[in-house]
Design a protein around this motif. Structure first.
Motif, PDB file in Angstrom:
ATOM      1  N   TRP A  88       0.839  -1.194   0.000  1.00  0.00           N
ATOM      2  CA  TRP A  88       0.000   0.000   0.000  1.00  0.00           C
ATOM      3  C   TRP A  88       0.880   1.252   0.000  1.00  0.00           C
ATOM      4  O   TRP A  88       0.557   2.255  -0.635  1.00  0.00           O
ATOM      5  CB  TRP A  88      -0.918  -0.063   1.213  1.00  0.00           C
ATOM      6  N   LYS A  89       2.020   1.188   0.704  1.00  0.00           N
ATOM      7  CA  LYS A  89       2.947   2.320   0.736  1.00  0.00           C
ATOM      8  C   LYS A  89       3.618   2.537  -0.614  1.00  0.00           C
ATOM      9  O   LYS A  89       4.120   3.621  -0.905  1.00  0.00           O
ATOM     10  CB  LYS A  89       4.014   2.119   1.820  1.00  0.00           C
ATOM     11  N   CYS A  90       3.648   1.496  -1.449  1.00  0.00           N
ATOM     12  CA  CYS A  90       4.270   1.572  -2.781  1.00  0.00           C
ATOM     13  C   CYS A  90       3.246   1.821  -3.886  1.00  0.00           C
ATOM     14  O   CYS A  90       3.621   2.060  -5.038  1.00  0.00           O
ATOM     15  CB  CYS A  90       5.003   0.263  -3.082  1.00  0.00           C
ATOM     16  N   GLU A  91       1.987   1.766  -3.543  1.00  0.00           N
ATOM     17  CA  GLU A  91       0.899   1.866  -4.525  1.00  0.00           C
ATOM     18  C   GLU A  91       0.958   3.168  -5.312  1.00  0.00           C
ATOM     19  O   GLU A  91       1.173   4.243  -4.756  1.00  0.00           O
ATOM     20  CB  GLU A  91      -0.437   1.766  -3.777  1.00  0.00           C
ATOM     21  N   GLY A  92       0.758   3.040  -6.626  1.00  0.00           N
ATOM     22  CA  GLY A  92       0.625   4.212  -7.481  1.00  0.00           C
ATOM     23  C   GLY A  92       1.926   4.884  -7.869  1.00  0.00           C
ATOM     24  O   GLY A  92       1.908   5.950  -8.478  1.00  0.00           O
ATOM     25  N   LEU A  93       3.058   4.271  -7.545  1.00  0.00           N
ATOM     26  CA  LEU A  93       4.347   4.878  -7.865  1.00  0.00           C
ATOM     27  C   LEU A  93       4.976   4.221  -9.093  1.00  0.00           C
ATOM     28  O   LEU A  93       4.748   3.042  -9.365  1.00  0.00           O
ATOM     29  CB  LEU A  93       5.316   4.773  -6.677  1.00  0.00           C
ATOM     30  N   SER A  94       5.788   4.979  -9.787  1.00  0.00           N
ATOM     31  CA  SER A  94       6.511   4.483 -10.963  1.00  0.00           C
ATOM     32  C   SER A  94       7.818   3.821 -10.526  1.00  0.00           C
ATOM     33  O   SER A  94       8.245   3.939  -9.370  1.00  0.00           O
ATOM     34  CB  SER A  94       6.830   5.648 -11.895  1.00  0.00           C
ATOM     35  N   ASP A  95       8.467   3.177 -11.475  1.00  0.00           N
ATOM     36  CA  ASP A  95       9.785   2.578 -11.242  1.00  0.00           C
ATOM     37  C   ASP A  95      10.734   3.645 -10.682  1.00  0.00           C
ATOM     38  O   ASP A  95      11.413   3.428  -9.670  1.00  0.00           O
ATOM     39  CB  ASP A  95      10.314   1.996 -12.566  1.00  0.00           C
ATOM     40  N   HIS A 100       9.539   2.465   7.927  1.00  0.00           N
ATOM     41  CA  HIS A 100      10.457   3.108   6.980  1.00  0.00           C
ATOM     42  C   HIS A 100       9.707   3.516   5.712  1.00  0.00           C
ATOM     43  O   HIS A 100       9.877   4.627   5.202  1.00  0.00           O
ATOM     44  CB  HIS A 100      11.587   2.150   6.582  1.00  0.00           C
ATOM     45  N   ALA A 101       8.903   2.589   5.193  1.00  0.00           N
ATOM     46  CA  ALA A 101       8.172   2.844   3.947  1.00  0.00           C
ATOM     47  C   ALA A 101       7.231   4.034   4.098  1.00  0.00           C
ATOM     48  O   ALA A 101       7.081   4.834   3.164  1.00  0.00           O
ATOM     49  CB  ALA A 101       7.402   1.592   3.514  1.00  0.00           C
ATOM     50  N   ASP A 102       6.618   4.171   5.251  1.00  0.00           N
ATOM     51  CA  ASP A 102       5.707   5.291   5.492  1.00  0.00           C
ATOM     52  C   ASP A 102       6.458   6.615   5.387  1.00  0.00           C
ATOM     53  O   ASP A 102       5.998   7.560   4.733  1.00  0.00           O
ATOM     54  CB  ASP A 102       5.074   5.125   6.868  1.00  0.00           C
ATOM     55  N   LEU A 103       7.632   6.687   5.998  1.00  0.00           N
ATOM     56  CA  LEU A 103       8.432   7.913   5.934  1.00  0.00           C
ATOM     57  C   LEU A 103       8.931   8.183   4.515  1.00  0.00           C
ATOM     58  O   LEU A 103       8.901   9.327   4.040  1.00  0.00           O
ATOM     59  CB  LEU A 103       9.622   7.816   6.890  1.00  0.00           C
ATOM     60  N   THR A 114       0.423  10.137   3.021  1.00  0.00           N
ATOM     61  CA  THR A 114       0.582   9.536   4.346  1.00  0.00           C
ATOM     62  C   THR A 114      -0.487   8.466   4.555  1.00  0.00           C
ATOM     63  O   THR A 114      -1.501   8.443   3.872  1.00  0.00           O
ATOM     64  CB  THR A 114       0.449  10.593   5.466  1.00  0.00           C
ATOM     65  N   GLY A 115      -0.223   7.598   5.473  1.00  0.00           N
ATOM     66  CA  GLY A 115      -1.189   6.559   5.812  1.00  0.00           C
ATOM     67  C   GLY A 115      -1.527   6.674   7.270  1.00  0.00           C
ATOM     68  O   GLY A 115      -1.261   7.687   7.911  1.00  0.00           O
ATOM     69  N   GLU A 116      -2.118   5.611   7.765  1.00  0.00           N
ATOM     70  CA  GLU A 116      -2.479   5.644   9.176  1.00  0.00           C
ATOM     71  C   GLU A 116      -1.295   5.398  10.042  1.00  0.00           C
ATOM     72  O   GLU A 116      -0.270   4.960   9.643  1.00  0.00           O
ATOM     73  CB  GLU A 116      -3.550   4.588   9.441  1.00  0.00           C
TER      74      GLU A 116
END
Length: 178
Positions: free
Chosen positions: A37-44, A164-167, A176-178
């Motif tokens: 979910w933290k990686c969702e919607g991002l390009s390479d 780490h992924a959230d930051l 940001t997420g929860e």
């Protein structure tokens, strides 16, 4: 913007009570999905960014690491088999550890598919390796441990790296997420 690597992620509901193994399995899947979910919607290119100046961490580097976590702990440690690790380029860190070299040109989509495969491999051996939770397994990092400790440690790995992924994600595009 280049093609999105990780499409829409739906996190599963977690079991918060019931048989211990069901709770653990559902929480593992929840943390796996939370990382994605933290990686969702991002390009390479975005997954390769080092958005925090004081750190070499990238979301793609974490994805490479977590496929290794899945294979090392479920296949090598718990199933006592030899995992087939993808040959990502690595380097030796100052403390003598090993980390993924971000100059590795493996496309992010291939790394994502490898990560999904590693998670599925772990799910496939889960029932077999958790028959005896008190079984002692050799563990060069912590000394001999039981199966419960290994399962808890995998969740610990995810908890740390989801943080780490959230930051990283917030530094990349403000999401940001929860």
């Amino acid at each position: 913007m280049s093609e999105i690597v990780v499409q829409k992620i739906v996190r599963p509901e977690r079991a918060v009570s019931g048989p211990w193994l069901e709770v653990i399995a559902s929480n593992l899947d929840y943390h796996r999905a939370t990382f994605l979910w933290k990686c969702e919607g991002l390009s390479d290119a975005q997954l390769r960014l080092r958005p925090v100046r004081s750190s070499a961490l990238t979301l793609l580097g974490l994805m490479r690491h977590l496929q290794g976590v899945e294979r090392a702990w479920f296949q090598r440690t718990l199933a006592d088999t030899t995992p087939r690790f993808f040959p990502y380029r690595t380097y030796v860190t100052a403390d003598g550890g090993e980390w993924y070299d971000e100059s590795d040109v493996t496309p992010a989509r291939d790394i994502y598919e490898d990560y999904l495969k590693a998670c599925e491999e772990s799910r496939q051996v889960f029932a077999k390796v958790t028959v005896d939770l008190a079984r002692i397994v050799p563990n060069p990092e912590f000394g001999d441990t039981d199966v419960r400790f290994v399962l808890e440690h995998v969740i610990e790995e995810y908890a740390r790296h989801v943080g780490h992924a959230d930051l990283l994600r917030e530094a990349i595009d403000g999401v940001t997420g929860e």
